[in-house]
Design a protein around this motif. Structure first.
Motif, PDB file in Angstrom:
ATOM      1  N   PRO A  47       0.298  -1.240   0.104  1.00  0.00           N
ATOM      2  CA  PRO A  47       0.051  -0.375  -0.089  1.00  0.00           C
ATOM      3  C   PRO A  47       1.031   1.169  -0.261  1.00  0.00           C
ATOM      4  CG  PRO A  47       0.155  -0.901   2.355  1.00  0.00           C
ATOM      5  CD  PRO A  47       0.837  -1.886   1.216  1.00  0.00           C
ATOM      6  N   PHE A  48       1.641   1.484  -1.085  1.00  0.00           N
ATOM      7  CA  PHE A  48       2.104   2.860  -1.338  1.00  0.00           C
ATOM      8  C   PHE A  48       2.554   2.992  -2.624  1.00  0.00           C
ATOM      9  CE2 PHE A  48       5.886  -0.055  -0.766  1.00  0.00           C
ATOM     10  CZ  PHE A  48       7.311   0.011  -1.228  1.00  0.00           C
ATOM     11  N   GLN A  49       3.227   4.121  -2.579  1.00  0.00           N
ATOM     12  CA  GLN A  49       3.059   4.638  -4.657  1.00  0.00           C
ATOM     13  C   GLN A  49       4.843   5.200  -3.789  1.00  0.00           C
ATOM     14  OE1 GLN A  49       0.252   7.151  -5.458  1.00  0.00           O
ATOM     15  NE2 GLN A  49      -0.261   5.371  -6.773  1.00  0.00           N
ATOM     16  N   LEU A  50       5.829   5.367  -4.736  1.00  0.00           N
ATOM     17  CA  LEU A  50       7.147   6.162  -4.621  1.00  0.00           C
ATOM     18  C   LEU A  50       6.430   7.348  -5.941  1.00  0.00           C
ATOM     19  CD1 LEU A  50       9.488   3.216  -4.366  1.00  0.00           C
ATOM     20  CD2 LEU A  50       8.464   4.915  -2.746  1.00  0.00           C
ATOM     21  N   TYR A  51       7.507   8.280  -6.202  1.00  0.00           N
ATOM     22  CA  TYR A  51       7.506   9.514  -7.149  1.00  0.00           C
ATOM     23  C   TYR A  51       8.558  10.213  -7.325  1.00  0.00           C
ATOM     24  CZ  TYR A  51       5.049  12.548  -3.927  1.00  0.00           C
ATOM     25  OH  TYR A  51       5.300  13.612  -2.614  1.00  0.00           O
ATOM     26  N   VAL A  52       8.952  10.589  -8.138  1.00  0.00           N
ATOM     27  CA  VAL A  52      10.323  11.471  -8.102  1.00  0.00           C
ATOM     28  C   VAL A  52       9.826  12.771  -9.547  1.00  0.00           C
ATOM     29  CG1 VAL A  52      12.147   9.898  -8.054  1.00  0.00           C
ATOM     30  CG2 VAL A  52      10.816   9.539 -10.329  1.00  0.00           C
ATOM     31  N   THR A  53      10.088  13.788  -9.088  1.00  0.00           N
ATOM     32  CA  THR A  53       9.500  15.104 -10.102  1.00  0.00           C
ATOM     33  C   THR A  53      11.047  16.028 -10.684  1.00  0.00           C
ATOM     34  OG1 THR A  53       8.750  16.250  -8.247  1.00  0.00           O
ATOM     35  CG2 THR A  53       7.580  15.059  -9.768  1.00  0.00           C
ATOM     36  N   TYR A  54      11.011  17.104 -11.740  1.00  0.00           N
ATOM     37  CA  TYR A  54      12.170  17.159 -12.031  1.00  0.00           C
ATOM     38  C   TYR A  54      10.963  18.400 -12.916  1.00  0.00           C
ATOM     39  CZ  TYR A  54      15.819  19.558 -14.344  1.00  0.00           C
ATOM     40  OH  TYR A  54      16.178  20.974 -14.590  1.00  0.00           O
ATOM     41  N   ARG A  55      11.099  19.659 -11.846  1.00  0.00           N
ATOM     42  CA  ARG A  55      10.757  20.345 -12.449  1.00  0.00           C
ATOM     43  C   ARG A  55      11.820  21.895 -13.111  1.00  0.00           C
ATOM     44  NH1 ARG A  55       5.255  21.460 -10.692  1.00  0.00           N
ATOM     45  NH2 ARG A  55       6.175  23.906 -10.451  1.00  0.00           N
ATOM     46  N   THR A  56      11.639  22.541 -13.888  1.00  0.00           N
ATOM     47  CA  THR A  56      12.622  23.385 -14.624  1.00  0.00           C
ATOM     48  C   THR A  56      11.711  25.136 -15.057  1.00  0.00           C
ATOM     49  OG1 THR A  56      14.807  23.912 -16.309  1.00  0.00           O
ATOM     50  CG2 THR A  56      12.998  22.188 -16.149  1.00  0.00           C
ATOM     51  N   ALA A  57      12.507  26.549 -14.521  1.00  0.00           N
ATOM     52  CA  ALA A  57      11.998  27.056 -15.370  1.00  0.00           C
ATOM     53  C   ALA A  57      13.294  27.217 -16.235  1.00  0.00           C
ATOM     54  CB  ALA A  57      11.989  28.444 -14.410  1.00  0.00           C
ATOM     55  N   THR A  58      14.702  26.790 -16.458  1.00  0.00           N
ATOM     56  CA  THR A  58      15.939  27.408 -17.145  1.00  0.00           C
ATOM     57  C   THR A  58      15.029  27.048 -18.791  1.00  0.00           C
ATOM     58  OG1 THR A  58      16.799  24.978 -16.394  1.00  0.00           O
ATOM     59  CG2 THR A  58      16.934  27.696 -14.902  1.00  0.00           C
ATOM     60  N   LEU A  59      14.392  25.635 -19.305  1.00  0.00           N
ATOM     61  CA  LEU A  59      15.000  25.208 -20.648  1.00  0.00           C
ATOM     62  C   LEU A  59      13.687  26.422 -21.585  1.00  0.00           C
ATOM     63  CD1 LEU A  59      13.945  21.905 -19.626  1.00  0.00           C
ATOM     64  CD2 LEU A  59      16.234  22.626 -20.497  1.00  0.00           C
ATOM     65  N   ILE A  60      12.891  26.878 -21.035  1.00  0.00           N
ATOM     66  CA  ILE A  60      12.057  27.452 -21.860  1.00  0.00           C
ATOM     67  C   ILE A  60      12.375  29.836 -21.454  1.00  0.00           C
ATOM     68  CG2 ILE A  60       9.796  28.334 -22.840  1.00  0.00           C
ATOM     69  CD1 ILE A  60       9.031  25.753 -22.397  1.00  0.00           C
TER      70      ILE A  60
ATOM     71  N   ALA B  82      11.470  13.373  -4.524  1.00  0.00           N
ATOM     72  CA  ALA B  82      11.266  12.376  -4.065  1.00  0.00           C
ATOM     73  C   ALA B  82      10.416  12.506  -3.734  1.00  0.00           C
ATOM     74  CB  ALA B  82      12.392  11.579  -4.181  1.00  0.00           C
ATOM     75  N   GLY B  83       9.531  10.961  -3.021  1.00  0.00           N
ATOM     76  CA  GLY B  83       8.753  11.233  -2.117  1.00  0.00           C
ATOM     77  C   GLY B  83       8.440   9.620  -2.233  1.00  0.00           C
ATOM     78  N   ILE B  84       7.417   9.832  -1.528  1.00  0.00           N
ATOM     79  CA  ILE B  84       6.453   8.810  -1.183  1.00  0.00           C
ATOM     80  C   ILE B  84       4.835   9.099  -0.523  1.00  0.00           C
ATOM     81  CG2 ILE B  84       7.099   8.273   1.488  1.00  0.00           C
ATOM     82  CD1 ILE B  84       6.353   5.319   0.736  1.00  0.00           C
ATOM     83  N   ARG B  85       3.756   8.157  -1.077  1.00  0.00           N
ATOM     84  CA  ARG B  85       2.620   8.216  -0.942  1.00  0.00           C
ATOM     85  C   ARG B  85       1.989   6.595  -0.578  1.00  0.00           C
ATOM     86  NH1 ARG B  85       1.803   9.787  -6.790  1.00  0.00           N
ATOM     87  NH2 ARG B  85       2.189  12.315  -6.280  1.00  0.00           N
ATOM     88  N   ILE B  86       1.085   7.328   0.693  1.00  0.00           N
ATOM     89  CA  ILE B  86       0.888   6.096   1.529  1.00  0.00           C
ATOM     90  C   ILE B  86      -1.159   5.770   1.802  1.00  0.00           C
ATOM     91  CG2 ILE B  86       0.281   4.482   3.499  1.00  0.00           C
ATOM     92  CD1 ILE B  86       3.278   5.570   3.972  1.00  0.00           C
ATOM     93  N   PRO B  87      -1.941   5.671   1.052  1.00  0.00           N
ATOM     94  CA  PRO B  87      -2.941   5.770   1.275  1.00  0.00           C
ATOM     95  C   PRO B  87      -3.857   5.039   2.567  1.00  0.00           C
ATOM     96  CG  PRO B  87      -2.694   3.566  -0.864  1.00  0.00           C
ATOM     97  CD  PRO B  87      -1.429   4.418  -0.002  1.00  0.00           C
ATOM     98  N   LEU B  88      -5.112   5.054   3.116  1.00  0.00           N
ATOM     99  CA  LEU B  88      -5.132   4.779   4.410  1.00  0.00           C
ATOM    100  C   LEU B  88      -6.641   5.287   4.557  1.00  0.00           C
ATOM    101  CD1 LEU B  88      -3.507   6.176   6.832  1.00  0.00           C
ATOM    102  CD2 LEU B  88      -2.231   3.971   5.973  1.00  0.00           C
ATOM    103  N   LYS B  89      -7.054   3.691   4.984  1.00  0.00           N
ATOM    104  CA  LYS B  89      -8.857   4.231   5.528  1.00  0.00           C
ATOM    105  C   LYS B  89      -9.581   3.216   6.303  1.00  0.00           C
ATOM    106  CE  LYS B  89     -13.115   3.623   2.112  1.00  0.00           C
ATOM    107  NZ  LYS B  89     -13.894   3.481   2.961  1.00  0.00           N
ATOM    108  N   PHE B  90      -9.828   3.620   7.810  1.00  0.00           N
ATOM    109  CA  PHE B  90      -9.725   3.409   9.185  1.00  0.00           C
ATOM    110  C   PHE B  90     -11.449   2.866   8.677  1.00  0.00           C
ATOM    111  CE2 PHE B  90      -6.498   5.806   9.396  1.00  0.00           C
ATOM    112  CZ  PHE B  90      -5.818   4.789   9.777  1.00  0.00           C
TER     113      PHE B  90
END
Length: 410
Positions: A375-388, A401-409
């Motif tokens: 029950p988790f997701q990993l993600y990576v992102t790259y954001r730039t204002a230099t290319l354009i 980079a981060g992790i998401r964990i869904p929970l339901k009680f």
């Protein structure tokens, strides 16, 4: 020193290293919400670096202008040149909750782990000085400044474990109430974010200090309004492609700040006697749009795990194992308005924050393990204002980079 020097602009304006701050309640797509009663815990680490800006002509330039120095009542000593660089490290925990299947709320509590600003000072000689028989050298100038109590500014490090402004928000996917949208595979949502002023302003007595408010980070407004649409191609492409459009407007409030009194830098930051003990800044609002493409790189198997409990229909609805996205954002920046007791000082700052725009590209990948029973997701992102190229904006890059964990009680 002359009045002109004493009231000149500080060597560094705000360095806005996080011109690419993420929206606090956004996973994949612009209109997604959580199922009713579900939580999503999200923790992200981000590193942002900055060493240039786009000037009024859309050309790359140093973050700050050079600063001319003059003899008291005499000729030009020389020009202090600066090519500063800034580096930010942040941790951003976020929590979202699904009140209804089409209505989610969330909160983000960004914490700045560390900030480093290197001024990278240089020197260009000025007029011939009869007492020396030559123009001031860089060493001459700083030795002279030291006699006046002004040391040479060095690398500044700070904001260790300091909170930025908290952000709360909600999203309503109103298209769920209109059958025509569902038949067309189109989602539409309204989102609203507002900030809580838990960040701090930059130390007014430091040359290269950077604050942690949303304006210092050039992130988003004190109030932020979004109207978004997503188009899914479930029948045509088996749900492997989603196109999204988000139109937004960010409102910044006017803020009061303390004027520097020259306690640490008596020649460069002794402004209070001329501009008053405080001054006010209206940063100018943001407006723009984002266009996003989400694609499924690998959907993966639909296994019956402890998460699905025999419900294969649910297993097939779980997110793909590998998904990719590309986002282009255009952000228009309004003119800032600085107000103090000395109008020329105001303009020295306003000309660094004139109307302009930034073009941002984001590339990201999400690795979801829900289909495999984890029950988790990993993600990576790259954001730039230099290319354009942009105009009158800081050109930052951000790797996250981060992790998401869904929970339901219940």
């Amino acid at each position: 020193m002359t009045r002109r020097i004493a009231t000149g602009p500080p060597l560094f304006a705000i360095l806005a290293a996080l011109a690419l701050f993420p929206s606090p309640v956004r996973a994949a797509g612009f209109t997604e919400t959580l199922p009713k009663g579900a939580f999503l815990v999200d923790g992200a680490y981000m590193n942002a670096w900055l060493d240039s800006r786009w000037d009024d002509n859309g050309n790359p330039a140093p973050l700050v202008d050079s600063l001319e120095r003059y003899e008291p009542g005499g000729g030009k000593q020389g020009t202090i040149t600066a090519y500063p660089t800034a580096d930010f490290n942040l941790f951003i925990p976020r929590l979202q909750y699904g009140i209804l299947d089409n209505f989610s709320v969330g909160i983000a509590i960004p914490v700045v782990l560390s900030t480093t600003v290197d001024p990278n000072l240089g020197w260009t000689g000025g007029d011939h000085q009869p007492q020396l028989g030559r123009p001031y050298s860089e060493q001459d100038f700083w030795e002279w400044a030291e006699e006046m109590g002004q040391g040479r500014p060095g690398v500044w490090k700070g904001n260790k474990g300091v909170m930025a402004d908290m952000v709360m928000g909600w999203r309503l996917r109103w298209s769920d109430w209109i059958k025509a949208f569902e038949r067309a595979g189109v989602g539409a949502s309204l989102s609203f974010f507002w900030s809580i002023p838990t960040g701090k302003h930059a130390d007014p007595e430091e040359i290269a200090a950077v604050g942690t408010t949303l304006w210092d980070l050039h992130a988003q407004g004190d109030l932020s309004f979004h109207l978004a649409f997503d188009k899914q191609f479930d029948r045509e492409l088996d749900g492997r492609l989603t196109l999204g459009l988000d139109v937004f407007y960010d409102v910044f409030f006017e803020h009061e700040r303390q004027s520097p009194k020259g306690l640490k830098h008596p020649l460069l930051l002794n402004h209070a006697p001329y501009i008053g003990d405080t001054y006010r800044v209206d940063p100018g609002d943001f407006a723009g749009f984002s266009f996003r493409v989400d694609g499924v790189a690998y959907k993966g198997p639909a296994w019956d795990t402890w998460l699905t409990k025999g419900d294969m229909a649910m297993a097939h609805k779980l997110p793909p194992i590998i998904s990719l996205h590309v986002t282009y954002s255009f952000v228009h920046l309004q003119q800032s308005d600085w107000t103090s007791d000395y109008t020329p000082w105001d303009w020295d700052h306003e000309k660094l924050w004139r109307p302009g725009y930034k073009n941002i590209l984001e590339f990201g990948a999400t690795f979801s393990f829900l289909r495999l029973g984890a029950p988790f997701q990993l993600y990576v992102t790259y954001r730039t204002a230099t290319l354009i190229p942009g105009k009158n904006t800081r050109a930052a890059d951000v790797l996250g980079a981060g992790i998401r964990i869904p929970l339901k009680f219940w």
